[in-house]
Design an enzyme around this catalytic site. Structure first.
Site, PDB file in Angstrom:
ATOM      1  N   PRO A  21      16.580 -63.216  -9.954  1.00  0.00           N
ATOM      2  CA  PRO A  21      18.042 -63.015 -10.012  1.00  0.00           C
ATOM      3  C   PRO A  21      18.664 -63.899 -11.092  1.00  0.00           C
ATOM      4  O   PRO A  21      18.376 -65.093 -11.154  1.00  0.00           O
ATOM      5  CB  PRO A  21      18.504 -63.453  -8.618  1.00  0.00           C
ATOM      6  CG  PRO A  21      17.425 -64.349  -8.096  1.00  0.00           C
ATOM      7  CD  PRO A  21      16.146 -63.850  -8.699  1.00  0.00           C
TER       8      PRO A  21
ATOM      9  N   THR B  66      22.519 -64.555 -12.786  1.00  0.00           N
ATOM     10  CA  THR B  66      23.953 -64.293 -12.882  1.00  0.00           C
ATOM     11  C   THR B  66      24.324 -63.986 -14.327  1.00  0.00           C
ATOM     12  O   THR B  66      23.925 -64.704 -15.241  1.00  0.00           O
ATOM     13  CB  THR B  66      24.711 -65.536 -12.375  1.00  0.00           C
ATOM     14  OG1 THR B  66      24.505 -65.606 -10.977  1.00  0.00           O
ATOM     15  CG2 THR B  66      26.195 -65.449 -12.679  1.00  0.00           C
TER      16      THR B  66
ATOM     17  N   GLN C 233      20.847 -59.409  -4.240  1.00  0.00           N
ATOM     18  CA  GLN C 233      20.948 -60.797  -3.773  1.00  0.00           C
ATOM     19  C   GLN C 233      22.393 -61.105  -3.352  1.00  0.00           C
ATOM     20  O   GLN C 233      23.334 -60.904  -4.122  1.00  0.00           O
ATOM     21  CB  GLN C 233      20.534 -61.785  -4.867  1.00  0.00           C
ATOM     22  CG  GLN C 233      20.452 -63.204  -4.286  1.00  0.00           C
ATOM     23  CD  GLN C 233      20.238 -64.298  -5.301  1.00  0.00           C
ATOM     24  OE1 GLN C 233      21.049 -64.471  -6.213  1.00  0.00           O
ATOM     25  NE2 GLN C 233      19.160 -65.053  -5.143  1.00  0.00           N
TER      26      GLN C 233
ATOM     27  N   HIS D  58      20.706 -65.494  -0.470  1.00  0.00           N
ATOM     28  CA  HIS D  58      20.523 -66.622  -1.402  1.00  0.00           C
ATOM     29  C   HIS D  58      20.841 -67.925  -0.659  1.00  0.00           C
ATOM     30  O   HIS D  58      22.001 -68.228  -0.404  1.00  0.00           O
ATOM     31  CB  HIS D  58      21.460 -66.424  -2.588  1.00  0.00           C
ATOM     32  CG  HIS D  58      21.329 -67.428  -3.695  1.00  0.00           C
ATOM     33  ND1 HIS D  58      20.514 -68.538  -3.640  1.00  0.00           N
ATOM     34  CD2 HIS D  58      21.920 -67.471  -4.928  1.00  0.00           C
ATOM     35  CE1 HIS D  58      20.617 -69.225  -4.784  1.00  0.00           C
ATOM     36  NE2 HIS D  58      21.466 -68.593  -5.571  1.00  0.00           N
TER      37      HIS D  58
ATOM     38  N   TYR E 180      23.902 -74.036  -3.297  1.00  0.00           N
ATOM     39  CA  TYR E 180      25.087 -73.244  -2.931  1.00  0.00           C
ATOM     40  C   TYR E 180      25.266 -73.287  -1.408  1.00  0.00           C
ATOM     41  O   TYR E 180      24.504 -73.956  -0.702  1.00  0.00           O
ATOM     42  CB  TYR E 180      24.944 -71.804  -3.458  1.00  0.00           C
ATOM     43  CG  TYR E 180      24.911 -71.775  -4.965  1.00  0.00           C
ATOM     44  CD1 TYR E 180      26.066 -72.040  -5.702  1.00  0.00           C
ATOM     45  CD2 TYR E 180      23.733 -71.534  -5.658  1.00  0.00           C
ATOM     46  CE1 TYR E 180      26.041 -72.050  -7.091  1.00  0.00           C
ATOM     47  CE2 TYR E 180      23.698 -71.546  -7.057  1.00  0.00           C
ATOM     48  CZ  TYR E 180      24.853 -71.799  -7.757  1.00  0.00           C
ATOM     49  OH  TYR E 180      24.833 -71.827  -9.134  1.00  0.00           O
TER      50      TYR E 180
ATOM     51  N   ARG F  52      15.898 -66.428  -0.064  1.00  0.00           N
ATOM     52  CA  ARG F  52      15.541 -67.297  -1.195  1.00  0.00           C
ATOM     53  C   ARG F  52      15.888 -68.731  -0.833  1.00  0.00           C
ATOM     54  O   ARG F  52      17.007 -69.025  -0.435  1.00  0.00           O
ATOM     55  CB  ARG F  52      16.278 -66.877  -2.464  1.00  0.00           C
ATOM     56  CG  ARG F  52      15.652 -67.529  -3.697  1.00  0.00           C
ATOM     57  CD  ARG F  52      16.225 -67.015  -5.000  1.00  0.00           C
ATOM     58  NE  ARG F  52      15.171 -66.947  -6.008  1.00  0.00           N
ATOM     59  CZ  ARG F  52      15.339 -67.314  -7.280  1.00  0.00           C
ATOM     60  NH1 ARG F  52      16.496 -67.737  -7.712  1.00  0.00           N
ATOM     61  NH2 ARG F  52      14.348 -67.235  -8.120  1.00  0.00           N
TER      62      ARG F  52
HETATM   63  C1  LIG Z   1      21.169 -67.379 -16.684  1.00  0.00           C
HETATM   64  C2  LIG Z   1      20.585 -67.637 -15.334  1.00  0.00           C
HETATM   65  C3  LIG Z   1      21.256 -67.209 -14.203  1.00  0.00           C
HETATM   66  C4  LIG Z   1      20.714 -67.422 -12.919  1.00  0.00           C
HETATM   67  N1  LIG Z   1      21.373 -66.925 -11.822  1.00  0.00           N
HETATM   68  C5  LIG Z   1      20.782 -66.985 -10.601  1.00  0.00           C
HETATM   69  C6  LIG Z   1      21.347 -66.309  -9.483  1.00  0.00           C
HETATM   70  O1  LIG Z   1      22.364 -65.609  -9.569  1.00  0.00           O
HETATM   71  N2  LIG Z   1      20.719 -66.434  -8.280  1.00  0.00           N
HETATM   72  C7  LIG Z   1      19.579 -67.190  -8.128  1.00  0.00           C
HETATM   73  O2  LIG Z   1      19.063 -67.285  -7.021  1.00  0.00           O
HETATM   74  N3  LIG Z   1      19.008 -67.801  -9.196  1.00  0.00           N
HETATM   75  C8  LIG Z   1      19.551 -67.708 -10.412  1.00  0.00           C
HETATM   76  N4  LIG Z   1      18.926 -68.259 -11.509  1.00  0.00           N
HETATM   77  C9  LIG Z   1      17.589 -68.885 -11.348  1.00  0.00           C
HETATM   78  C10 LIG Z   1      16.483 -67.858 -11.659  1.00  0.00           C
HETATM   79  O3  LIG Z   1      16.451 -66.840 -10.673  1.00  0.00           O
HETATM   80  C11 LIG Z   1      15.092 -68.502 -11.715  1.00  0.00           C
HETATM   81  O4  LIG Z   1      14.768 -69.039 -10.449  1.00  0.00           O
HETATM   82  C12 LIG Z   1      14.988 -69.580 -12.768  1.00  0.00           C
HETATM   83  O5  LIG Z   1      15.518 -69.136 -14.006  1.00  0.00           O
HETATM   84  C13 LIG Z   1      13.536 -70.031 -12.965  1.00  0.00           C
HETATM   85  O6  LIG Z   1      12.726 -68.943 -13.329  1.00  0.00           O
HETATM   86  P1  LIG Z   1      12.281 -68.709 -14.873  1.00  0.00           P
HETATM   87  O7  LIG Z   1      11.611 -69.988 -15.301  1.00  0.00           O
HETATM   88  O8  LIG Z   1      11.336 -67.560 -14.818  1.00  0.00           O
HETATM   89  O9  LIG Z   1      13.521 -68.452 -15.658  1.00  0.00           O
HETATM   90  C14 LIG Z   1      19.473 -68.087 -12.785  1.00  0.00           C
HETATM   91  C15 LIG Z   1      18.804 -68.526 -13.936  1.00  0.00           C
HETATM   92  C16 LIG Z   1      19.321 -68.298 -15.186  1.00  0.00           C
HETATM   93  C17 LIG Z   1      18.538 -68.739 -16.401  1.00  0.00           C
END
Ligand SMILES: Cc1cc2nc3c(=O)[nH]c(=O)nc-3n(C[C@H](O)[C@H](O)[C@H](O)COP(=O)(O)O)c2cc1C
Length: 367
Positions: free
Chosen positions: A37, A39, A114, A177, A182, A230
């Protein structure tokens, strides 16, 4: 080996299994890779439009087996400001998500919604008031106001309504979530949950709100609809914070939600392969799986660059070995999919030279 040659790890049966059809909490997937996920704030009025549908469709067509949407705010003023974060319970938002889900399905992938409440992170925007467990941050500084039991009942009903809208819109499941600091994580976390009522104190009490939300969601969507949870140890504002000091405490925090109807875990770690607790190599997802018997998605810093796939701890072969060892069922990627909608297809074909390494600026791009 140059980066454009097929990776020899594809000779490995475990690696092939990562790209083979699999089943996760009753959802049939084309492979074991999920989109994490993220945002994006591209849904004015809470309504995802054609650009949002195209963004998700592109990742589905790029081969990812499962998409978990960006956080969708439950429709309550305390959940988040009126900005461009998506909602679900508004008719136009539900209709927008129906188009997203249809397009993702047409491209061969599955999609889970989510559900998000920002808790203390909501404060400061548009004059809105944050609802928090105890009206404080972890350092004791003020943060919004402590939610009353009547407030919590109201929020529980919002989660249920959002889950019902998700099911109607054609999603394959929902994910609650409860990570990253949060609202729901602020209930799980001792430092921010200082309540003396039934929602605070023991791990079971700290887990009560999550469990009541899951129970209400389950009642709304019925049996058989996947409901995920999550969770994380770390918080976005404190990478070293933990909700559980040891596996028994994690079990006490997760079990009430499992009893209430969660069928899938999503363990968010900064580095998915690292041990979660001293004294064992088990990862956070692995502990979640072992303690609950549920399938788990792992996530965190996989595939951020093509070169990282040659790192013995983060190669496809290492991922396959961890999966075979029961650490997780599926692996989610977030940031690598921003600039590489086709990450899964490229890696499956060994086209590592086609991958664009992650850089922070990619988070500003929406395509
Ligand atoms: C731009 C951005 C927005 C994110 N928004 C959310 C979100 O809305 N909900 C959530 O649970 N995690 C969010 N995350 C965390 C990601 O889901 C993920 O756990 C994190 O980026 C680590 O994984 P990666 O190394 O593959 O990027 C966000 C991460 C990024 C980079």
């Amino acid at each position: 080996m140059t980066l454009t040659e097929p990776t020899p790890t594809h000779a490995d049966a475990g690696v092939d299994a990562l790209f083979a059809p699999t089943e996760l909490a009753g959802i049939a997937l084309g492979n074991a890779f999920a989109m994490a996920p993220m945002t994006r704030f591209r849904s004015p009025g809470g309504v995802p439009g054609p650009d949002v549908a195209a963004y998700y469709r592109r990742r589905a067509a790029g081969g990812v087996g499962l998409i978990i949407t960006e956080g969708i705010l439950v429709d309550h003023p305390s959940a988040g400001a009126e900005d461009a974060a998506p909602r679900l319970e508004r008719p136009a938002a539900e209709a927008g998500w129906r188009i997203v889900a249809d397009q993702v399905h047409a491209a061969g992938s599955k999609i889970i919604a989510q559900l998000w409440h920002q808790g203390s992170e909501r404060e400061g925007f548009d004059g809105g008031v944050a609802w928090t467990p105890s009206g404080v941050r972890e350092d004791g500084s003020p943060a919004g106001r402590a939610a009353t039991i009547a407030d919590l009942d109201e929020l529980i009903s919002r989660y249920a309504a959002a889950a019902g809208a998700a099911r109607r819109a054609g999603f394959d499941g929902v994910e609650v979530h409860a990570a990253h600091g949060y609202l729901l994580d602020e209930f799980l976390w001792r430092a921010t949950n200082r309540r003396t009522d039934r929602y605070g104190g023991t791990p079971r009490n700290r887990a009560r709100l999550v469990a009541e939300i899951v129970a209400a969601v389950r009642a709304e969507v019925g049996a058989g609809f996947p409901v995920g949870l999550r969770f994380s140890q770390f918080k976005e504002r404190d990478f070293d914070a933990v909700i559980a000091d040891h596996p028994d405490e994690l079990a006490a925090l997760l079990t009430p939600a499992v009893e209430a109807g969660v069928t899938l875990l999503h363990a968010s770690a900064r580095r998915f392969w690292r041990p979660a607790f001293d004294g064992s190599p088990r990862t956070l997802a692995g502990w979640g799986r072992e303690l609950t018997g549920l399938p788990a998605i792992a996530v965190g810093s996989f595939g951020l660059s093509a070169a990282s796939l040659a790192d013995p701890e983060r190669s496809l072969a290492a991922v396959a070995r961890l999966r075979e060892a029961g650490e997780f069922d599926a692996l989610a990627l977030g940031r690598p999919l921003l600039a590489n909608p086709c990450w899964v297809n490229h890696v499956r074909r060994g086209e590592l030279g086609a991958l664009i390494d992650y850089s922070k600026e990619q988070e500003e791009v929406f395509a």
